[in-house]
Write a protein that holds these residues in place. Structure first.
Motif, PDB file in Angstrom:
ATOM      1  N   GLU A  88      59.724  -5.469  -9.382  1.00 18.61           N
ATOM      2  CA  GLU A  88      60.268  -4.685  -8.275  1.00 18.61           C
ATOM      3  C   GLU A  88      60.165  -5.465  -6.971  1.00 18.61           C
ATOM      4  N   TYR A  89      61.182  -5.282  -6.144  1.00 13.09           N
ATOM      5  CA  TYR A  89      61.259  -6.009  -4.877  1.00 13.09           C
ATOM      6  C   TYR A  89      61.713  -5.082  -3.752  1.00 13.09           C
ATOM      7  N   PHE A  90      61.476  -5.567  -2.539  1.00  7.89           N
ATOM      8  CA  PHE A  90      62.003  -4.955  -1.318  1.00  7.89           C
ATOM      9  C   PHE A  90      63.060  -5.926  -0.795  1.00  7.89           C
ATOM     10  N   ILE A  91      64.286  -5.451  -0.616  1.00  7.40           N
ATOM     11  CA  ILE A  91      65.369  -6.326  -0.164  1.00  7.40           C
ATOM     12  C   ILE A  91      65.900  -5.827   1.171  1.00  7.40           C
ATOM     13  N   LYS A  92      66.130  -6.766   2.074  1.00  8.61           N
ATOM     14  CA  LYS A  92      66.585  -6.446   3.428  1.00  8.61           C
ATOM     15  C   LYS A  92      67.924  -7.151   3.672  1.00  8.61           C
TER      16      LYS A  92
ATOM     17  N   LEU B 180      54.495 -12.086   2.193  1.00  3.74           N
ATOM     18  CA  LEU B 180      55.456 -13.140   2.486  1.00  3.74           C
ATOM     19  C   LEU B 180      56.771 -12.937   1.756  1.00  3.74           C
ATOM     20  N   ALA B 181      57.821 -13.517   2.314  1.00  4.43           N
ATOM     21  CA  ALA B 181      59.140 -13.452   1.693  1.00  4.43           C
ATOM     22  C   ALA B 181      59.165 -14.302   0.429  1.00  4.43           C
ATOM     23  N   GLN B 182      59.868 -13.783  -0.580  1.00  6.32           N
ATOM     24  CA  GLN B 182      60.033 -14.494  -1.846  1.00  6.32           C
ATOM     25  C   GLN B 182      61.380 -15.217  -1.918  1.00  6.32           C
ATOM     26  N   ASP B 183      62.378 -14.730  -1.181  1.00  5.42           N
ATOM     27  CA  ASP B 183      63.718 -15.289  -1.292  1.00  5.42           C
ATOM     28  C   ASP B 183      64.477 -15.007  -0.004  1.00  5.42           C
ATOM     29  N   PHE B 184      65.367 -15.931   0.341  1.00  2.00           N
ATOM     30  CA  PHE B 184      66.232 -15.771   1.512  1.00  2.00           C
ATOM     31  C   PHE B 184      67.555 -16.446   1.160  1.00  2.00           C
ATOM     32  N   PHE B 185      68.657 -15.724   1.312  1.00  2.21           N
ATOM     33  CA  PHE B 185      69.933 -16.283   0.896  1.00  2.21           C
ATOM     34  C   PHE B 185      71.074 -15.608   1.646  1.00  2.21           C
ATOM     35  N   CYS B 186      72.242 -16.215   1.530  1.00  6.02           N
ATOM     36  CA  CYS B 186      73.458 -15.651   2.107  1.00  6.02           C
ATOM     37  C   CYS B 186      74.443 -15.383   0.986  1.00  6.02           C
ATOM     38  N   GLU B 187      74.978 -14.181   0.963  1.00  4.47           N
ATOM     39  CA  GLU B 187      76.038 -13.845   0.010  1.00  4.47           C
ATOM     40  C   GLU B 187      77.223 -13.329   0.797  1.00  4.47           C
TER      41      GLU B 187
ATOM     42  N   TYR C 151      70.328 -12.095   3.445  1.00  5.79           N
ATOM     43  CA  TYR C 151      69.379 -11.186   2.801  1.00  5.79           C
ATOM     44  C   TYR C 151      68.004 -11.851   2.723  1.00  5.79           C
ATOM     45  N   LYS C 152      66.975 -11.012   2.779  1.00  2.00           N
ATOM     46  CA  LYS C 152      65.602 -11.492   2.573  1.00  2.00           C
ATOM     47  C   LYS C 152      64.914 -10.554   1.585  1.00  2.00           C
ATOM     48  N   VAL C 153      64.102 -11.141   0.708  1.00  2.00           N
ATOM     49  CA  VAL C 153      63.464 -10.385  -0.367  1.00  2.00           C
ATOM     50  C   VAL C 153      61.956 -10.621  -0.332  1.00  2.00           C
ATOM     51  N   THR C 154      61.181  -9.545  -0.435  1.00  2.00           N
ATOM     52  CA  THR C 154      59.731  -9.642  -0.625  1.00  2.00           C
ATOM     53  C   THR C 154      59.352  -8.823  -1.854  1.00  2.00           C
ATOM     54  N   GLU C 155      58.195  -9.112  -2.389  1.00  2.00           N
ATOM     55  CA  GLU C 155      57.720  -8.336  -3.522  1.00  2.00           C
ATOM     56  C   GLU C 155      57.397  -6.918  -3.047  1.00  2.00           C
TER      57      GLU C 155
END
Length: 359
Positions: free
Chosen positions: A35-39, A91-98, A103-107
């Motif tokens: 599970e993640y939190f996505i912004k 801390l953030a786990q992922d950062f990307f552009c679609e 978008y930024k993702v944390t656990e």
């Protein structure tokens, strides 16, 4: 971003919302059984690709996007989980552009939060503040400024017997002395440092080099007062924030129940000039159960009673006399009819996160 959308492999599992998210939408998501939190950032937006040369406005937008992405990726690289230690930095786990959107993702973590840290014992308060200080020191040791230190970004949680502070939301973090431009920088005015306020207002002589780790120390001083007493330091009603008050030369009024050493420490942390504030290491070293103990409120001296008898009748015409009106035991009325007393903010008196655009 909608429920059940799949974005870069993350399946959205809750209805997206912007509640408490400022200029972002957020939701929970799932990927590979975790599970993640996505912004989803609403700004900036990358311009669409075109076959011809980009327009001037597209080049400006693209440059802003590249600065935005570079800052986020730099902070993520500086805050690698194995470097952070302690487990109190989320801390953030992922950062990307679609498409055109970042978008930024944390656990996904437990977001329960103790609303009244000031009700803890002095020993538990000292441990709570130490964990917050240690978390902040991990940032400052690598010259990173959190940039938006406030109660919403500190999760106070119980771990076995004691409470600890988890530091979250590094979206506004930056390298010390190198913040975003004053048109782009974000934060909460109520917890902002005086130099931050001068910077966003474009005050002459307040350049980006003044926004350093010391800006976090000002906010940490306010948080310490809040966690120990249940309210922020008081400041005159003429001002909207502690930073505005101290920039105008007004003194913040600290709770008289604070231990003498703690009053001195918080006073130094909330100094108007960044160079006069102690480092986070000195803050952590000063924390003991005794320093976090609250004393009794000093009794106010008795006041003389105010005269309540009716005034004598006016003298007959021709027998003029002067008359002195006094206000015994009361405060001098202000121009607007109030008593001119400093106001004290409770833990529920918060401003919302703001982004200021002075252009």
């Amino acid at each position: 971003m909608k429920l059940d959308d799949v974005i870069n492999g993350y399946r959205i599992t809750t209805q997206p919302t912007n509640a408490g998210g400022g200029k972002c939408m957020w939701a929970f998501a799932e990927r590979d059984g975790r599970e993640y939190f996505i912004k989803r950032f609403l700004d900036p937006k990358r311009p669409k690709d075109s076959s011809g040369p980009p327009s001037r406005s597209a080049r400006i937008r693209l440059h802003a996007c590249e600065e935005f992405a570079d800052r986020h990726r730099h902070i993520m690289a500086a805050l690698e989980p194995d470097q952070a230690g302690g487990g109190n930095l989320v801390l953030a786990q992922d950062f990307f552009c679609e498409g055109s959107t970042y978008y930024k993702v944390t656990e996904r973590i437990d977001t329960s939060n103790l609303d009244s840290p000031h009700t803890l014992s002095s020993g538990k308060k000292s441990i709570l503040l130490k964990t917050l200080g240690h978390s902040l020191r991990q940032l400052h040791d690598i010259e990173v400024v959190h940039g938006d230190l406030k109660p919403d970004n500190v999760l106070v949680q119980k771990a076995t017997v004691f409470h600890t502070a988890k530091l979250i939301d590094f979206d506004d973090a930056f390298v010390s002395g190198s913040p975003p431009g004053r048109e782009e920088i974000a934060g909460d005015v109520l917890y902002a440092a005086p130099e931050w306020l001068r910077y966003v207002q474009g005050e002459e002589g307040t350049g980006p080099q003044l926004l350093t780790t010391a800006s976090d120390i000002f906010a940490l001083g306010l948080l310490t007062h809040l966690y120990l007493t249940g309210g922020l330091p008081a400041f005159p009603d003429a001002h909207d924030s502690p930073a505005e008050a101290v920039n105008a030369g007004a003194a913040l009024v600290l709770d008289p129940r604070l231990a003498p050493g703690m009053r001195v420490l918080i006073g130094r942390m909330c100094a108007v000039m960044p160079g006069e504030r102690p480092g986070v290491g000195a803050f952590v070293s000063a924390l003991t159960p005794e320093s976090c103990e609250l004393g009794p409120v000093a009794a106010e001296p008795p006041r003389r009673p105010v005269r309540t008898e009716p005034e004598p009748a006016a003298p007959p015409a021709g027998e003029g006399r002067s008359r002195l009106r006094t206000n015994i035991g009361g405060s001098e009325p202000s121009a607007d009819g109030g008593g001119g007393e400093p106001r004290r903010r409770s833990d529920s008196a918060r401003t919302s996160r703001v982004r200021i655009n002075w252009s």
